[in-house]
Design a protein around this motif. Structure first.
Motif, PDB file in Angstrom:
ATOM      1  N   GLN A   1       0.939  -0.829  -0.110  1.00  0.00           N
ATOM      2  CA  GLN A   1      -0.445   0.660   0.005  1.00  0.00           C
ATOM      3  C   GLN A   1       0.905   1.133  -0.620  1.00  0.00           C
ATOM      4  OE1 GLN A   1      -3.614  -0.161   2.651  1.00  0.00           O
ATOM      5  NE2 GLN A   1      -3.057  -1.427   3.687  1.00  0.00           N
ATOM      6  N   ASN A   2       1.460   1.330   0.700  1.00  0.00           N
ATOM      7  CA  ASN A   2       2.608   2.170   1.216  1.00  0.00           C
ATOM      8  C   ASN A   2       3.366   3.025  -1.037  1.00  0.00           C
ATOM      9  OD1 ASN A   2       2.182   2.672   3.696  1.00  0.00           O
ATOM     10  ND2 ASN A   2       3.613   1.506   4.228  1.00  0.00           N
ATOM     11  N   ARG A   3       3.743   1.830  -0.822  1.00  0.00           N
ATOM     12  CA  ARG A   3       4.440   1.830  -2.422  1.00  0.00           C
ATOM     13  C   ARG A   3       4.108   1.701  -3.398  1.00  0.00           C
ATOM     14  NH1 ARG A   3       9.773  -0.975  -1.681  1.00  0.00           N
ATOM     15  NH2 ARG A   3      10.252   0.106   0.025  1.00  0.00           N
ATOM     16  N   LEU A   4       2.770   1.502  -3.439  1.00  0.00           N
ATOM     17  CA  LEU A   4       1.336   1.731  -4.653  1.00  0.00           C
ATOM     18  C   LEU A   4       0.573   3.468  -4.523  1.00  0.00           C
ATOM     19  CD1 LEU A   4      -0.723  -1.731  -4.681  1.00  0.00           C
ATOM     20  CD2 LEU A   4       0.640  -0.049  -6.341  1.00  0.00           C
ATOM     21  N   SER A   5       0.845   3.947  -3.261  1.00  0.00           N
ATOM     22  CA  SER A   5       1.016   5.423  -2.655  1.00  0.00           C
ATOM     23  C   SER A   5       1.605   6.462  -3.361  1.00  0.00           C
ATOM     24  CB  SER A   5       1.052   5.605  -1.692  1.00  0.00           C
ATOM     25  OG  SER A   5      -0.477   4.751  -0.478  1.00  0.00           O
ATOM     26  N   GLU A   6       2.278   6.055  -4.297  1.00  0.00           N
ATOM     27  CA  GLU A   6       3.833   6.391  -4.250  1.00  0.00           C
ATOM     28  C   GLU A   6       3.348   6.864  -5.683  1.00  0.00           C
ATOM     29  OE1 GLU A   6       7.679   5.941  -3.183  1.00  0.00           O
ATOM     30  OE2 GLU A   6       7.283   5.159  -0.885  1.00  0.00           O
ATOM     31  N   GLU A   7       2.705   5.887  -6.564  1.00  0.00           N
ATOM     32  CA  GLU A   7       2.526   6.042  -7.924  1.00  0.00           C
ATOM     33  C   GLU A   7       1.979   6.648  -8.776  1.00  0.00           C
ATOM     34  OE1 GLU A   7       4.026   3.763  -9.868  1.00  0.00           O
ATOM     35  OE2 GLU A   7       5.077   2.708  -8.266  1.00  0.00           O
TER      36      GLU A   7
ATOM     37  N   MET B   1      -6.373 -10.215  -9.910  1.00  0.00           N
ATOM     38  CA  MET B   1      -5.151  -9.725 -10.094  1.00  0.00           C
ATOM     39  C   MET B   1      -4.368  -9.397  -8.432  1.00  0.00           C
ATOM     40  SD  MET B   1      -5.139  -7.224 -13.577  1.00  0.00           S
ATOM     41  CE  MET B   1      -6.162  -6.344 -13.002  1.00  0.00           C
ATOM     42  N   VAL B   2      -3.946  -9.941  -8.237  1.00  0.00           N
ATOM     43  CA  VAL B   2      -2.773  -9.024  -6.790  1.00  0.00           C
ATOM     44  C   VAL B   2      -1.832  -8.522  -7.011  1.00  0.00           C
ATOM     45  CG1 VAL B   2      -2.328 -10.048  -4.270  1.00  0.00           C
ATOM     46  CG2 VAL B   2      -4.754 -11.034  -6.118  1.00  0.00           C
ATOM     47  N   LEU B   3      -1.278  -8.142  -6.627  1.00  0.00           N
ATOM     48  CA  LEU B   3       0.026  -7.298  -6.476  1.00  0.00           C
ATOM     49  C   LEU B   3       0.438  -7.148  -5.050  1.00  0.00           C
ATOM     50  CD1 LEU B   3      -1.241  -5.491  -9.450  1.00  0.00           C
ATOM     51  CD2 LEU B   3       0.167  -3.690  -8.919  1.00  0.00           C
ATOM     52  N   THR B   4       1.784  -7.477  -5.401  1.00  0.00           N
ATOM     53  CA  THR B   4       2.831  -6.875  -4.068  1.00  0.00           C
ATOM     54  C   THR B   4       3.869  -6.936  -4.641  1.00  0.00           C
ATOM     55  OG1 THR B   4       1.865  -9.861  -3.159  1.00  0.00           O
ATOM     56  CG2 THR B   4       3.689  -8.928  -2.583  1.00  0.00           C
ATOM     57  N   SER B   5       4.358  -6.232  -3.461  1.00  0.00           N
ATOM     58  CA  SER B   5       5.469  -5.509  -3.874  1.00  0.00           C
ATOM     59  C   SER B   5       6.773  -6.494  -3.211  1.00  0.00           C
ATOM     60  CB  SER B   5       6.053  -4.499  -2.534  1.00  0.00           C
ATOM     61  OG  SER B   5       6.892  -3.603  -2.276  1.00  0.00           O
ATOM     62  N   LEU B   6       8.115  -6.311  -4.460  1.00  0.00           N
ATOM     63  CA  LEU B   6       9.162  -7.275  -4.030  1.00  0.00           C
ATOM     64  C   LEU B   6      10.426  -6.603  -3.417  1.00  0.00           C
ATOM     65  CD1 LEU B   6       9.463  -8.971  -7.663  1.00  0.00           C
ATOM     66  CD2 LEU B   6       8.477  -9.184  -5.649  1.00  0.00           C
ATOM     67  N   ASP B   7      10.045  -4.983  -3.357  1.00  0.00           N
ATOM     68  CA  ASP B   7      11.340  -4.474  -2.367  1.00  0.00           C
ATOM     69  C   ASP B   7      11.296  -4.201  -1.216  1.00  0.00           C
ATOM     70  OD1 ASP B   7      12.932  -4.813  -4.725  1.00  0.00           O
ATOM     71  OD2 ASP B   7      11.390  -2.950  -6.057  1.00  0.00           O
TER      72      ASP B   7
ATOM     73  N   ALA C   1       8.096   3.836  -7.494  1.00  0.00           N
ATOM     74  CA  ALA C   1       8.490   3.284  -6.423  1.00  0.00           C
ATOM     75  C   ALA C   1       8.922   1.884  -6.266  1.00  0.00           C
ATOM     76  CB  ALA C   1       7.311   3.040  -4.962  1.00  0.00           C
ATOM     77  N   GLY C   2       9.420   0.870  -7.374  1.00  0.00           N
ATOM     78  CA  GLY C   2       9.961  -0.067  -7.321  1.00  0.00           C
ATOM     79  C   GLY C   2       9.285  -1.400  -7.840  1.00  0.00           C
ATOM     80  N   ARG C   3       9.644  -2.806  -7.178  1.00  0.00           N
ATOM     81  CA  ARG C   3       8.644  -4.063  -8.378  1.00  0.00           C
ATOM     82  C   ARG C   3       7.513  -4.105  -7.231  1.00  0.00           C
ATOM     83  NH1 ARG C   3      13.402  -7.870  -8.868  1.00  0.00           N
ATOM     84  NH2 ARG C   3      13.229  -8.138  -6.520  1.00  0.00           N
ATOM     85  N   PHE C   4       6.956  -5.019  -8.526  1.00  0.00           N
ATOM     86  CA  PHE C   4       5.557  -5.942  -8.626  1.00  0.00           C
ATOM     87  C   PHE C   4       5.502  -6.542  -8.644  1.00  0.00           C
ATOM     88  CE2 PHE C   4       5.415  -0.908  -6.966  1.00  0.00           C
ATOM     89  CZ  PHE C   4       4.804  -0.977  -6.090  1.00  0.00           C
TER      90      PHE C   4
END
Length: 370
Positions: A11-17, A364-370, A334-337
């Motif tokens: 959620q934090n990483r996606l908020s930067e997109e 679909m489901v996204l997960t941050s890898l970083d 914000a990185g890789r998903f």
């Protein structure tokens, strides 16, 4: 990484997109054939997704594809949980006055979940699912989607005397849009639940404020077509139960179905005449870390069966097979998903004693890898 920690990070990483949830939905355009969603239909979906936070992509989201019609339309669904970064966005909109009808309904449900009475949260937790009519919208697009709650915290199994829990979930959904459960609806709900066999459970409760007033119930876990038929007879479903049994028998003879269930509509005047038959080819357990990992080959026999029954558009069926694939990487600011996708379930709708609709629900489901 534990699930809750991964959810918070994503959620934090996606908020930067940039953008909204529509930006993530559009990622699917590259692997979604035009037979399933046409160019004009994509525009309608992305327009409807405006103002929905992009961080919703940390929760499961996806599409509903109608396979019985050649029109390349689709509805879409998202989910969110109260008390999270994403859930708090809606609360902040209410506080700032920069809100709409949807924000108000979502926050009202969250407040019921988090209120002094812990009953609702003890049954469904703090999770909410939303289903937006786009392709199926008849009179334009309402601000309000379908709202769904699942008793994931405290399952409502048959034979356990949980009528009060049934009322609690139903009344909470109704109150979020200003409706009140009346005695006739309560009587029908009690009949539907009391007739459930011990091996079945009320899997979800839903309302569609932009459609007719009523509750959509999903009852899962029937062991056989005969058991399903007997249940429908006991609750006085107004349709032809023999036709339901025949459809299930036909499907089970040709395809491996591990979970099946039905969708019922509870209305003010009684049970609705249409019936949804839900089929799943993979057993999914809520706490299983592999819940969202799908095996496309499991669905092929079932989809081939649908094709042999001549109840779907062949081009769409082929396109659906191509939609499923191995996990993909998405490179954002914000990185890789990693993106997981697959088919959650397929539903056949019986109207006037015959199959009138076939819908595939994909995720679909996204997960941050970083």
């Amino acid at each position: 990484m534990e699930f809750e920690e991964a959810l918070k990070l994503t959620q934090n990483r996606l908020s930067e997109e940039d953008g909204d949830i529509g930006h993530l939905l559009s990622l699917a355009k590259g692997w979604t054939p035009e037979a399933l969603i046409g160019n004009d239909e994509w525009e309608s979906i992305l327009t409807r997704a405006k103002n929905l936070p992009i961080s919703m992509g940390a929760f499961p989201f996806g599409f509903e594809f109608p396979l019985h019609t050649s029109n390349p339309t689709a509805d879409f669904g998202v989910s969110l949980t109260g008390g999270t970064k994403t859930g708090n966005i809606f609360c902040e909109r209410i506080q700032s006055g920069n809100n709409n009808e949807l924000d108000e309904a979502i926050v009202k449900l969250f407040r019921i979940m988090d209120g002094d009475d812990p009953t609702l949260q003890s049954i469904v937790g703090r999770k909410l699912m939303l289903e937006f009519d786009v392709g199926s919208a008849n009179n334009g697009m309402s601000d309000l989607p379908g709202f769904f709650l699942r008793p994931g915290q405290k399952p409502i199994n048959g034979g356990e005397g949980k009528t009060t829990d049934v009322f609690t979930v139903s009344e909470s959904l109704y109150s979020s849009v200003g409706w009140t459960l009346n005695q006739t609806e309560k009587d029908i709900l009690e009949r539907v639940y009391s007739a459930q066999q011990d091996n079945t459970r009320l899997d979800s409760f839903g309302i569609f404020p932009s459609r007719l007033r009523g509750l959509r119930l999903a009852v899962m876990g029937f062991n056989s077509p005969t058991e399903t038929e007997s249940y429908l007879q006991e609750i006085n479903w107004p349709g032809d139960t023999t036709s339901v049994k025949q459809v299930w028998n036909s499907l089970q003879k040709r395809a491996q179905i591990v979970r099946n269930g039905i969708n019922l509509d509870v209305r003010e005047e009684g049970l609705g005449p249409d019936l949804g038959l839900t089929a799943m080819v993979k057993q999914r357990y809520t706490n299983d870390r592999r819940y969202w990992l799908d095996d496309s080959t499991l669905w092929h026999p079932f989809m081939d069966t649908l094709g042999a029954m001549n109840i779907v558009v062949e081009e769409k069926l082929s396109a659906l097979k191509g939609w499923m694939e191995k996990p993909k990487l998405f490179y954002g600011k914000a990185g890789r998903f990693v993106i997981l996708r697959g088919i959650h379930h397929i539903k056949l709708v019986i109207s006037d004693n015959q199959i009138s609709k076939v819908k595939a629900y994909v995720f679909m489901v996204l997960t941050s890898l970083d």
